[in-house]
Design an enzyme around this catalytic site. Structure first.
Site: not given
Length: 220
Positions: A31, A33, A140-141, A143, A171-172
């Site tokens: 992946h 980003d 965009g952040f 963790g 995703d996330g």
């Protein structure tokens, strides 16, 4: 379930040595980003870095454009022949034309939705899509934790895409604690960052996550 390794969570200085060790039976996709510092506040990878990643692995790339005006960026990735190129529905007024351009290049088309974006926003372009990437954190952040409304929204998106041959990617905040529930909801691809790299052995962790997903689907 396919595992897409979010290399944003890896030690980038050692990536050229680590990427060739990835086994595709454990890690299906890489992946990428791509962040422009505009649509999201961070700046990350671009086409040059993505090309360098491609040179170190046979595993297909999963290119996620978190950029404004994606129509200006998409053609830069065609020569890399990624598994898919995904753009955000929030970033363009030309989603159908952009989807057709990606498909014309022989690449799968993905569209992504932020946590606050309603699933219905993509209803008119579903016939042009191969994949929907549902963000379960703010983009965009790095963790962040999985948003509480994530499971409900996944179910809504899956219902919306059911008449079409569309993969659902999440995703996330994906990790061992929610992998089984994601599998039960019919998620096809999970993007995993810290949940894959935290042990220091992404191959073993990828295998474990895939086993959790397979077990959950067997029981459901």
């Amino acid at each position: 379930m396919k595992i897409s390794a979010s290399i944003l969570a890896a030690k980038l200085t050692g990536l050229s040595a680590e990427l060739p060790t990835y086994k595709q039976e454990n890690i299906d996709l890489i992946h990428i980003d791509v962040m422009d510092g505009n649509f999201v506040p961070q700046i990350s990878f671009g086409e040059a870095f993505t090309k360098e990643v491609k040179s170190h692995t046979q595993i297909p790339l999963d290119v996620h454009l978190m950029v404004s005006n994606p129509e200006l960026h998409v053609p830069k990735y065609f020569d890399l022949n990624p598994y898919c190129i995904t753009f955000h529905i929030e970033t363009t007024n030309f989603s159908v034309r952009l989807a057709e351009e990606i498909r014309k290049a022989g690449i799968k088309v993905g569209v992504s939705l932020n946590p606050q974006t309603p699933p219905e926003s993509i209803s008119q372009i579903l016939p042009y899509l191969d994949l929907v990437l549902l963000m379960t954190v703010d983009p965009g952040f790095y963790g962040q934790s999985f948003v509480k409304s994530g499971f409900e929204k996944i179910a809504a998106v899956r219902k919306l895409t059911k008449p079409y041959n569309i993969e659902l990617e999440v995703d996330g905040g994906v990790n061992e604690s929610n992998m089984e529930e994601l599998a039960k909801l019919g998620v096809d691809i999970t993007v995993v960052g810290s949940g894959l790299y935290k042990t220091g052995d992404p191959n073993a962790q990828g295998k474990k996550l895939k086993e959790l997903a397979a077990s959950a689907r067997t029981r459901s």
